[in-house]
Structure formats: structure tokens, C-alpha cells
Design an enzyme around this catalytic site. Structure first.
Site, mmCIF file in Angstrom:
data_model
loop_
_atom_site.group_PDB
_atom_site.id
_atom_site.type_symbol
_atom_site.label_atom_id
_atom_site.label_comp_id
_atom_site.label_asym_id
_atom_site.label_seq_id
_atom_site.Cartn_x
_atom_site.Cartn_y
_atom_site.Cartn_z
ATOM 1 N N ASP A 1 0.815 -1.234 0.000
ATOM 2 C CA ASP A 1 0.000 0.000 0.000
ATOM 3 C C ASP A 1 0.844 1.279 0.000
ATOM 4 O O ASP A 1 0.329 2.348 -0.330
ATOM 5 C CB ASP A 1 -0.928 0.018 1.220
ATOM 6 N N ARG B 1 -6.019 -3.449 -21.705
ATOM 7 C CA ARG B 1 -6.162 -2.417 -22.741
ATOM 8 C C ARG B 1 -6.414 -3.028 -24.133
ATOM 9 O O ARG B 1 -7.121 -2.457 -24.955
ATOM 10 C CB ARG B 1 -4.907 -1.531 -22.776
ATOM 11 N N GLY C 1 -0.923 4.542 -18.580
ATOM 12 C CA GLY C 1 -1.578 5.480 -19.503
ATOM 13 C C GLY C 1 -3.094 5.458 -19.384
ATOM 14 O O GLY C 1 -3.813 5.664 -20.368
ATOM 15 N N ALA C 2 -3.592 5.213 -18.165
ATOM 16 C CA ALA C 2 -5.047 5.185 -17.955
ATOM 17 C C ALA C 2 -5.636 6.589 -18.105
ATOM 18 O O ALA C 2 -4.921 7.590 -17.998
ATOM 19 C CB ALA C 2 -5.356 4.617 -16.575
ATOM 20 N N ASN D 1 -11.709 5.804 -28.412
ATOM 21 C CA ASN D 1 -12.813 4.847 -28.518
ATOM 22 C C ASN D 1 -12.840 3.896 -27.334
ATOM 23 O O ASN D 1 -13.667 3.012 -27.257
ATOM 24 C CB ASN D 1 -12.760 4.081 -29.843
ATOM 25 N N GLN E 1 -2.140 -9.024 -7.195
ATOM 26 C CA GLN E 1 -1.277 -7.857 -6.957
ATOM 27 C C GLN E 1 -0.266 -8.092 -5.836
ATOM 28 O O GLN E 1 0.680 -7.350 -5.677
ATOM 29 C CB GLN E 1 -2.124 -6.628 -6.564
HETATM 30 O O1 F6P Z 1 -2.511 -3.981 3.276
HETATM 31 C C1 F6P Z 1 -2.201 -4.775 2.194
HETATM 32 C C2 F6P Z 1 -3.440 -5.266 1.503
HETATM 33 O O2 F6P Z 1 -3.062 -6.018 0.371
HETATM 34 C C3 F6P Z 1 -4.428 -4.169 1.090
HETATM 35 O O3 F6P Z 1 -4.045 -3.514 -0.078
HETATM 36 C C4 F6P Z 1 -5.701 -4.969 0.996
HETATM 37 O O4 F6P Z 1 -6.812 -4.140 1.233
HETATM 38 C C5 F6P Z 1 -5.560 -5.980 2.079
HETATM 39 O O5 F6P Z 1 -4.188 -6.123 2.347
HETATM 40 C C6 F6P Z 1 -6.141 -7.335 1.728
HETATM 41 O O6 F6P Z 1 -6.049 -8.146 2.844
HETATM 42 P P1 F6P Z 1 -6.515 -9.678 2.861
HETATM 43 O O7 F6P Z 1 -5.543 -10.455 2.039
HETATM 44 O O8 F6P Z 1 -6.469 -10.065 4.289
HETATM 45 O O9 F6P Z 1 -7.884 -9.705 2.252
#
Ligand code: F6P
Length: 306
Positions: A113, A140, A171-172, A200, A238
Site C-alpha cells: 500500500d 487495454r 496510460g489510464a 474509442n 497484486q
Molecule cells: O494492506 C495490504 C493489503 O493487500 C491491502 O491492499 C488490501 O486491502 C488488504 O491487504 C487485503 O487483505 P486480505 O488479504 O487479508 O484480504
């Protein structure tokens, strides 16, 4: 995370100290799930995602009784100091343990974060940022080929660093983040500028807070039924994958610096990085102070998304 564990372990052993790995964070400290580490315990880990120590969210540690059990185990295992790698929750726990039981604690900022005050970057943030950018590049292709508007939801809990910077990198057309205006105003601004103008397709990155991407997609569907609106929630992909070179180097530097800090007799500080220099920040400040998003970043995205 693994690059930081590796660096702390090896830097401490380099000093001739003994190192113990605590499994599953506070939960493992309470349960006594603690094992001595050698240099080879962290071999072949710098490139791996996740954490070899595993992690957990501990409800028991939130209670004074839970923290007392943790403190007992610190004594039982003869630990002189704890290096805690984590985000706001982990460092808040570290501060409570330090205050209530006079434990020497050093924090390392570990969260995708990037919301800890006193450090320009946190361990994991750059890797997550690159992952999001690669995902949006792929999304994209569909957005473009099918003339669609995509709302892509990005993690970050209460902070918009990942959303804002991945929007610039990919580039959003817009980013909707908790820090900028109210959420509704941000969508109104985007719509007001003309959703598509000469384009578009559009990609809007949305922070996960307050209903996230679904909420905005629904609103656009209702107000502009002529548009083909899609949602993509990136979720936990992520948080995984092999770390970037930047993150590996950052984690290695911060890990070595945590042992340097202990050698200097520092206590209850977080080791961070500012202007590429190692800094010490009181843990109380790192977790309490707001870390604002630079307005310049908001301006860059607005300027380039015309
Ligand atoms: O704080 C890191 C984080 O990945 C946040 O971005 C996200 O909201 C949260 O943890 C997700 O947590 P969990 O894996 O417990 O759902």
C-alpha cells in the site's frame, strides 16, 4: 518480504549474532512457533514472492493477554530484539509490545500500500505497481479492440498510491483515489471531461475503498447506457510474484540497516528510505502520520489523459 528476511538474517549472522525466525507473525510469537535460522535458511529466497515465514492476522495479539503471552515467549527464547516487517497493523502491534513489555523493536516497512509515513517506498510496493501495470496493458487490448470502458479495481486499503501511480504508468484515462476530492466528484470530473472524447476506449483505475470499481461502473451504466462498461478486479494477484529489482535492493538495504540500527542502540524506530538515504522514523510517527499523495502526480495524470 523474503529479501528483507534474508537481509536481516545474514546481516545479523555477519555480526556474530543468533537469529530466530518467527512463523506466522504475532500468531507464531504467541504460540512459540520460533526456529533458529542459519545463513542457509534464507538461501534461494531473494527471488520468491510471499514469505517463507508465512503470515497471519492475529486476533489474540490485539488483546493485552495475547501480547503478554508473546512477551513471555520473547523471554523464553532469550530474544534481545525483534525486527518486525509489515504494514500499519504489524507496526502498531510492535509499538504496543514495546510499550507494554519494554521490548526492543525495529520496524521495516513491508506493504504494497506504500502508506507508511517517513519512507518514500515500502517493500512490495514497486512489485505490485509493476504487476498492475502489466495487467492493465493486457486489459487495454480488449478495451481497445471492443471499444469498451474498463473500471479496474486496485488494492491499497485506504491509500491511493498504487492506483494513482499505476494509472500514470499504464496510460489510464483516470484514477479514482481516496485522497483526491470526494469519490463522486472524481467520477463527475472524468465524465465532465467527456468519457471518450477522441478515444474509442477508456481505462479508469479505482481504489478498492467504498464499493470500488463495481460502484462506478454501475453509475456509468445507468447514466450512459450507450457505453459498453466492464469491470476487472485485480485482487490478490497484486500481492504475489517475484519481486522487482527495486524491491529486492530496497529490502536488502533496509534489512542490513535494521541490524546497523540495533548496533547503534536504536529502539522502537522504523527504518525507511528518503531521497535514497536510509532514515530512522519513530514507529509512532510512521503509523500515525498521514502520508499525502503528491498533487503533482494527480496533475500529471490529468494533463496526460486528455
Ligand atoms: O494492506 C495490504 C493489503 O493487500 C491491502 O491492499 C488490501 O486491502 C488488504 O491487504 C487485503 O487483505 P486480505 O488479504 O487479508 O484480504
Amino acid at each position: 518480504m523474503n529479501a528483507a528476511i534474508r537481509a536481516v538474517t545474514r546481516a545479523a549472522i555477519y555480526e556474530g549474532w543468533r537469529v530466530f525466525g518467527i512463523y506466522r507473525g504475532w500468531e507464531g510469537l504467541i504460540m512459540g512457533d520460533i526456529k533458529e535460522f542459519t545463513s542457509s535458511s534464507v538461501s534461494n529466497t531473494i527471488q520468491r514472492g510471499g514469505t517463507i515465514l508465512k503470515t497471519a492476522r492475529s486476533e489474540e495479539f490485539r488483546t493485552p493477554e495475547g501480547r503478554a503471552k508473546a512477551a513471555e515467549n520473547i523471554k523464553k527464547f532469550g530474544l534481545d530484539a525483534l525486527v518486525v516487517i509489515g504494514g500499519n497493523g504489524s507496526l502498531t502491534g510492535a509499538q504496543l509490545l514495546a510499550r507494554e513489555h519494554d521490548i526492543c523493536v525495529i520496524g521495516l516497512p513491508g506493504t504494497i500500500d506504500n502508506d507508511l509515513y517517513g519512507t518514500d517506498s515500502t517493500i512490495g510496493y514497486d512489485t505490485a505497481l509493476n504487476t498492475i501495470m502489466e495487467c492493465v496493458d493486457k486489459i487495454r487490448d480488449t478495451a481497445n479492440s471492443h471499444d469498451r470502458i474498463f473500471f479496474v479495481e486496485v488494492m491499497g486499503r485506504d491509500a491511493g498510491f498504487l492506483t494513482q501511480n499505476s494509472a500514470i504508468a499504464s496510460g489510464a484515462e483516470a484514477a479514482i483515489i481516496p485522497e483526491d476530492q470526494t469519490d463522486i466528484d472524481q467520477l463527475a470530473t472524468f465524465i465532465g471531461r467527456g468519457i471518450r472524447k477522441s478515444k474509442n476506449s477508456s481505462i479508469v483505475l479505482v481504489s478498492e475503498k467504498d464499493g470500488g470499481a463495481m460502484h462506478y461502473a454501475e453509475r456509468v451504466r445507468q447514466e450512459y447506457p450507450e457505453y459498453n462498461v466492464k469491470v476487472s478486479i485485480l485482487g490478490h494477484l497484486q500481492r504475489g510474484g517475484s519481486p522487482t529489482a527495486y524491491d529486492r535492493i530496497l529490502a536488502s538495504r533496509l534489512g542490513v540497516a535494521s541490524i546497523e540500527a540495533l548496533k547503534e542502540g536504536q529502539r522502537n524506530i522504523m527504518v525507511g528510505i528518503k531521497n535514497d538515504q536510509i532514515v530512522y522514523v519513530p514507529i509512532s510517527r510512521a503509523i500515525k502520520m498521514d502520508k499525502p499523495i503528491d498533487k503533482e502526480l494527480i496533475n500529471v495524470l490529468n494533463t496526460l489523459s486528455i
